[in-house]
Design a protein around this motif. Structure first.
Motif, PDB file in Angstrom:
ATOM      1  N   THR A   5       0.554  -1.057   0.124  1.00  0.00           N
ATOM      2  CA  THR A   5      -0.622   0.084  -0.080  1.00  0.00           C
ATOM      3  C   THR A   5       0.320   1.082  -0.313  1.00  0.00           C
ATOM      4  O   THR A   5       0.449   2.237   0.194  1.00  0.00           O
ATOM      5  N   VAL A  41      -0.924  -0.257  -3.915  1.00  0.00           N
ATOM      6  CA  VAL A  41      -1.616   0.938  -4.401  1.00  0.00           C
ATOM      7  C   VAL A  41      -0.745   2.230  -4.513  1.00  0.00           C
ATOM      8  O   VAL A  41       0.692   1.966  -3.224  1.00  0.00           O
ATOM      9  N   GLY A  67      -4.773   0.720  -7.243  1.00  0.00           N
ATOM     10  CA  GLY A  67      -5.746   2.664  -5.597  1.00  0.00           C
ATOM     11  C   GLY A  67      -4.683   3.692  -6.248  1.00  0.00           C
ATOM     12  O   GLY A  67      -3.444   2.402  -5.939  1.00  0.00           O
ATOM     13  N   VAL A  69      -3.449   7.178  -3.642  1.00  0.00           N
ATOM     14  CA  VAL A  69      -3.704   8.326  -2.547  1.00  0.00           C
ATOM     15  C   VAL A  69      -3.256   9.428  -3.543  1.00  0.00           C
ATOM     16  O   VAL A  69      -1.333   9.270  -3.098  1.00  0.00           O
ATOM     17  N   ARG A  93      -8.450   7.037  -4.489  1.00  0.00           N
ATOM     18  CA  ARG A  93      -8.816   6.506  -3.047  1.00  0.00           C
ATOM     19  C   ARG A  93      -8.558   7.157  -2.075  1.00  0.00           C
ATOM     20  O   ARG A  93      -9.230   6.354  -0.669  1.00  0.00           O
ATOM     21  N   VAL A 133     -10.165   8.484   1.983  1.00  0.00           N
ATOM     22  CA  VAL A 133      -9.534   7.641   3.129  1.00  0.00           C
ATOM     23  C   VAL A 133      -8.010   8.808   2.876  1.00  0.00           C
ATOM     24  O   VAL A 133      -8.101   9.431   1.928  1.00  0.00           O
ATOM     25  N   ASP A 135      -4.386   9.257   3.863  1.00  0.00           N
ATOM     26  CA  ASP A 135      -3.230   9.130   4.122  1.00  0.00           C
ATOM     27  C   ASP A 135      -2.367  10.738   5.524  1.00  0.00           C
ATOM     28  O   ASP A 135      -2.407  11.429   4.719  1.00  0.00           O
ATOM     29  N   SER A 272      -5.923  -3.399   4.485  1.00  0.00           N
ATOM     30  CA  SER A 272      -6.220  -2.727   3.025  1.00  0.00           C
ATOM     31  C   SER A 272      -6.970  -2.420   2.424  1.00  0.00           C
ATOM     32  O   SER A 272      -7.554  -1.689   2.151  1.00  0.00           O
ATOM     33  N   TYR A 276      -9.128   0.403   2.216  1.00  0.00           N
ATOM     34  CA  TYR A 276      -9.078   1.698   1.074  1.00  0.00           C
ATOM     35  C   TYR A 276     -10.219   1.011  -0.065  1.00  0.00           C
ATOM     36  O   TYR A 276     -10.535   1.998  -0.580  1.00  0.00           O
ATOM     37  N   TRP A 278     -10.304  -1.312  -2.146  1.00  0.00           N
ATOM     38  CA  TRP A 278      -9.685  -1.395  -3.839  1.00  0.00           C
ATOM     39  C   TRP A 278     -10.525  -2.504  -3.658  1.00  0.00           C
ATOM     40  O   TRP A 278     -10.999  -3.280  -3.370  1.00  0.00           O
TER      41      TRP A 278
END
Length: 282
Positions: A5, A41, A67, A69, A93, A133, A135, A272, A276, A278
């Motif tokens: 991820t 991801v 995905g 981020v 995501r 989400v 991060d 995950s 996320y 995904w």
């Protein structure tokens, strides 16, 4: 499946702040697939809004990417419009928020005091409403800020990056202040933690390859977050400053395999997917 991820992809032909080196999906897969990794991801690697599109374009032709981020500015007047643009792609995501030890979001001195601005809360409410989400990249001194942030946006799922910089990892009991802050934020059910960049946290080149160096830190994370909120993440290619991919991967694989098959599956895959959301593409 094993889902990494936290990878960064970049190309000198695509203007952005430099990564450790050129990092393209084919290079990563040549290292990761032999270790059992089946998807990734990707996390932002540039500060341009168009970096999101570049990575989504890579993903369009490579189903190994499940995905992104991305990079967005939650303080910008264009945030809602930018989020709408990229979230139209189901591979987008969420985005990453950077904080330094003074809680100062880059380029936004309004955050220097550690106060959470109304604009940030408003932006993150939109993120939560879209089931995306956040991060969070910052060290453990920012975890009080994290706690306040999720308290103001209770529907938000937040993922700590790089174990909140629990340095140094040296086989001895970790910094007690890091331990205390991690335990406090882990008590918030909407916070997950990526077990990423461990080899970088040793501050040794090359990083040790033995599990026992990392075990005290991993035990703190396990006891705080349990088997359902720890997530596999490599931080490739940045880890190559101190270690190769296989070594870094095998350290955490040995630890979680020692915790049992359910913990291993949760860490490498299930957790995950829960945070996320995904979807498999291969």
């Amino acid at each position: 499946m094993i889902v990494d991820t936290h990878t960064h992809f970049g190309d000198p032909a695509h203007p952005q702040p430099p990564l450790f080196r050129t990092a393209l999906p084919a290079t990563y897969k040549a290292l990761a697939i032999p270790e059992g990794v089946t998807a990734t991801v990707v996390v932002e690697s540039g500060s341009s809004i168009e970096d999101n599109q570049w990575i989504l374009d890579q993903a369009a032709v490579d189903p190994f990417i499940v995905g992104l981020v991305g990079h967005l500015d939650p303080f910008a007047a264009t945030f809602a419009r930018d989020l709408e643009r990229f979230a139209a792609n189901p591979l987008f995501r969420g985005f990453r928020l950077h904080m330094n030890c003074c809680h100062d979001y880059a380029g936004h001195p309004e955050q220097a005091s550690g106060a959470i601005s109304a604009r940030l809360v408003e932006s993150l409410e939109i993120v939560a409403a879209r089931n995306l989400v956040l991060d969070f990249h910052g060290d453990y001194t920012a975890l009080d800020y994290v706690a306040e942030l999720v308290g103001q946006v209770p529907g938000l799922r937040l993922v700590l990056n790089h174990i909140a910089e629990g340095r140094p990892i040296d086989g001895r009991p970790p910094n007690p202040e890091w331990v205390r802050k991690v335990r406090e934020v882990a008590a918030l059910g909407q916070v997950w933690c990526k077990v990423s960049a461990l080899v970088q946290m040793t501050e040794i080149i090359p990083a040790p390859s033995d599990l026992e160096t990392y075990r005290p830190t991993l035990d703190v994370l396990w006891n705080a977050f349990g088997s359902t909120r720890l997530i596999y993440a490599s931080n490739w290619p940045q880890i190559e400053r101190v270690s190769d991919f296989a070594t870094a991967h095998r350290i955490v694989a040995r630890y979680f395999e020692g915790r049992g098959s359910e913990a291993t599956e949760n860490y490498f895959y299930e957790n995950s997917k829960i945070v996320y959301r995904w979807k498999e593409r291969l």
